[in-house]
Design a protein around this motif. Sequence first.
Motif, PDB file in Angstrom:
ATOM      1  N   THR A  11       0.848  -1.180   0.000  1.00 44.54           N
ATOM      2  CA  THR A  11       0.000   0.000   0.000  1.00 44.54           C
ATOM      3  C   THR A  11       0.887   1.234   0.000  1.00 44.54           C
ATOM      4  OG1 THR A  11      -0.095   0.095   2.397  1.00 44.54           O
ATOM      5  CG2 THR A  11      -1.827  -1.172   1.282  1.00 44.54           C
ATOM      6  N   THR A  12       0.300   2.359  -0.338  1.00 47.02           N
ATOM      7  CA  THR A  12       1.018   3.632  -0.322  1.00 47.02           C
ATOM      8  C   THR A  12       1.617   3.884   1.057  1.00 47.02           C
ATOM      9  OG1 THR A  12      -0.476   4.524  -1.975  1.00 47.02           O
ATOM     10  CG2 THR A  12       0.769   6.111  -0.698  1.00 47.02           C
ATOM     11  N   GLU A  13       0.827   3.613   2.102  1.00 42.19           N
ATOM     12  CA  GLU A  13       1.293   3.877   3.468  1.00 42.19           C
ATOM     13  C   GLU A  13       2.573   3.117   3.780  1.00 42.19           C
ATOM     14  OE1 GLU A  13      -3.202   4.297   3.445  1.00 42.19           O
ATOM     15  OE2 GLU A  13      -1.791   2.837   2.688  1.00 42.19           O
ATOM     16  N   VAL A  14       2.597   1.847   3.428  1.00 40.27           N
ATOM     17  CA  VAL A  14       3.762   1.004   3.712  1.00 40.27           C
ATOM     18  C   VAL A  14       4.958   1.452   2.873  1.00 40.27           C
ATOM     19  CG1 VAL A  14       4.671  -1.344   3.595  1.00 40.27           C
ATOM     20  CG2 VAL A  14       2.357  -0.946   4.437  1.00 40.27           C
ATOM     21  N   TYR A  46       2.245  13.064   8.219  1.00 42.44           N
ATOM     22  CA  TYR A  46       2.068  14.339   7.515  1.00 42.44           C
ATOM     23  C   TYR A  46       2.014  14.114   6.004  1.00 42.44           C
ATOM     24  CZ  TYR A  46       3.018  19.084   5.922  1.00 42.44           C
ATOM     25  OH  TYR A  46       2.949  20.305   5.288  1.00 42.44           O
ATOM     26  N   VAL A  47       2.960  13.353   5.478  1.00 43.40           N
ATOM     27  CA  VAL A  47       3.002  13.086   4.037  1.00 43.40           C
ATOM     28  C   VAL A  47       1.755  12.327   3.595  1.00 43.40           C
ATOM     29  CG1 VAL A  47       4.209  11.754   2.250  1.00 43.40           C
ATOM     30  CG2 VAL A  47       5.508  13.197   3.813  1.00 43.40           C
ATOM     31  N   LEU A  48       1.376  11.327   4.339  1.00 39.77           N
ATOM     32  CA  LEU A  48       0.195  10.548   3.969  1.00 39.77           C
ATOM     33  C   LEU A  48      -1.071  11.402   4.008  1.00 39.77           C
ATOM     34  CD1 LEU A  48       0.951   7.180   5.784  1.00 39.77           C
ATOM     35  CD2 LEU A  48       1.103   7.647   3.330  1.00 39.77           C
ATOM     36  N   SER A  49      -1.172  12.286   4.982  1.00 39.92           N
ATOM     37  CA  SER A  49      -2.357  13.134   5.107  1.00 39.92           C
ATOM     38  C   SER A  49      -2.390  14.247   4.067  1.00 39.92           C
ATOM     39  CB  SER A  49      -2.414  13.771   6.498  1.00 39.92           C
ATOM     40  OG  SER A  49      -2.547  12.793   7.475  1.00 39.92           O
ATOM     41  N   LYS A  50      -1.277  14.957   3.934  1.00 39.65           N
ATOM     42  CA  LYS A  50      -1.262  16.158   3.094  1.00 39.65           C
ATOM     43  C   LYS A  50      -1.009  15.881   1.613  1.00 39.65           C
ATOM     44  CE  LYS A  50      -1.816  18.770   6.661  1.00 39.65           C
ATOM     45  NZ  LYS A  50      -3.125  19.246   7.001  1.00 39.65           N
ATOM     46  N   TYR A  51      -0.118  14.971   1.304  1.00 35.67           N
ATOM     47  CA  TYR A  51       0.255  14.744  -0.089  1.00 35.67           C
ATOM     48  C   TYR A  51      -0.542  13.611  -0.740  1.00 35.67           C
ATOM     49  CZ  TYR A  51       4.163  17.896   0.588  1.00 35.67           C
ATOM     50  OH  TYR A  51       4.931  19.003   0.841  1.00 35.67           O
ATOM     51  N   TYR A  52      -0.793  12.564   0.022  1.00 33.79           N
ATOM     52  CA  TYR A  52      -1.527  11.431  -0.533  1.00 33.79           C
ATOM     53  C   TYR A  52      -3.005  11.458  -0.155  1.00 33.79           C
ATOM     54  CZ  TYR A  52       2.802   9.300  -2.083  1.00 33.79           C
ATOM     55  OH  TYR A  52       3.983   9.041  -2.724  1.00 33.79           O
ATOM     56  N   GLU A  53      -3.393  12.454   0.658  1.00 28.67           N
ATOM     57  CA  GLU A  53      -4.780  12.654   1.067  1.00 28.67           C
ATOM     58  C   GLU A  53      -5.398  11.390   1.671  1.00 28.67           C
ATOM     59  OE1 GLU A  53      -6.697  14.308  -2.381  1.00 28.67           O
ATOM     60  OE2 GLU A  53      -5.526  16.157  -2.241  1.00 28.67           O
ATOM     61  N   SER A 107       5.312   8.919  -8.556  1.00 24.91           N
ATOM     62  CA  SER A 107       4.537   9.845  -7.742  1.00 24.91           C
ATOM     63  C   SER A 107       3.342  10.387  -8.514  1.00 24.91           C
ATOM     64  CB  SER A 107       5.397  11.039  -7.323  1.00 24.91           C
ATOM     65  OG  SER A 107       6.538  10.621  -6.667  1.00 24.91           O
ATOM     66  N   PRO A 108       2.269  10.658  -7.808  1.00 20.80           N
ATOM     67  CA  PRO A 108       1.130  11.281  -8.478  1.00 20.80           C
ATOM     68  C   PRO A 108       1.509  12.673  -8.981  1.00 20.80           C
ATOM     69  CG  PRO A 108       0.531  10.508  -6.287  1.00 20.80           C
ATOM     70  CD  PRO A 108       1.998  10.347  -6.428  1.00 20.80           C
ATOM     71  N   ARG A 109       0.912  13.082 -10.058  1.00 23.54           N
ATOM     72  CA  ARG A 109       1.206  14.386 -10.656  1.00 23.54           C
ATOM     73  C   ARG A 109       0.924  15.513  -9.660  1.00 23.54           C
ATOM     74  NH1 ARG A 109      -1.940  17.827 -14.462  1.00 23.54           N
ATOM     75  NH2 ARG A 109      -0.397  19.057 -15.570  1.00 23.54           N
ATOM     76  N   GLU A 110      -0.142  15.387  -8.890  1.00 25.32           N
ATOM     77  CA  GLU A 110      -0.509  16.413  -7.928  1.00 25.32           C
ATOM     78  C   GLU A 110       0.572  16.588  -6.864  1.00 25.32           C
ATOM     79  OE1 GLU A 110      -2.599  13.716  -8.539  1.00 25.32           O
ATOM     80  OE2 GLU A 110      -3.767  14.796 -10.029  1.00 25.32           O
ATOM     81  N   LEU A 111       1.241  15.507  -6.517  1.00 21.23           N
ATOM     82  CA  LEU A 111       2.309  15.555  -5.529  1.00 21.23           C
ATOM     83  C   LEU A 111       3.433  16.465  -6.006  1.00 21.23           C
ATOM     84  CD1 LEU A 111       3.392  14.259  -2.870  1.00 21.23           C
ATOM     85  CD2 LEU A 111       4.458  12.558  -4.310  1.00 21.23           C
TER      86      LEU A 111
END
Length: 145
Positions: A11-14, A46-53, A107-111
């Motif tokens: 997963t993204t988190e891991v 922070y990264v998971l919340s703000k960048y990966y929503e 990485s996602p484009r939005e990131l």
Amino acid sequence: MVLLLKINNMTTEVKVAKQISKLAGFDILKKTRKREYIEARSLLFYVLSKYYEQRNCSIKRHIKVGGKPLNHATILHSVKSFEIYRRYNKNLDKWLDAITIDEDDQSPRELKINYIKSKLDYLLPEDIDQLANQVRDMFEEAIIE
């Protein structure tokens, strides 16, 4: 329902947790209250919340500290405290830069867009003019081709 990105059966988190652990040089999910571990976990949340929503329930579901599940209050406190931690630990900014704009990463484009926007505040006016000229030239070149 939150849909998670699966990359190499992770997963993204891991994946992000492993990247931060590699940068920090220690397992950030080890059960300890040492300052460096808390600050590195704060970066993760922070990264998971703000960048990966990612929502707290998703983070809680996939991240366990010392094999034990987190609670929502821990995640919230950690995200809110990140700005304070980064003021005193300059490694956090370096690690944040390293994991938010990595050419090898899918990485996602939005990131990448958010990363660039966050850096614009630190540029001098002449640097912004130079950057604007480069972007204009790149855009014109892309249209011609």
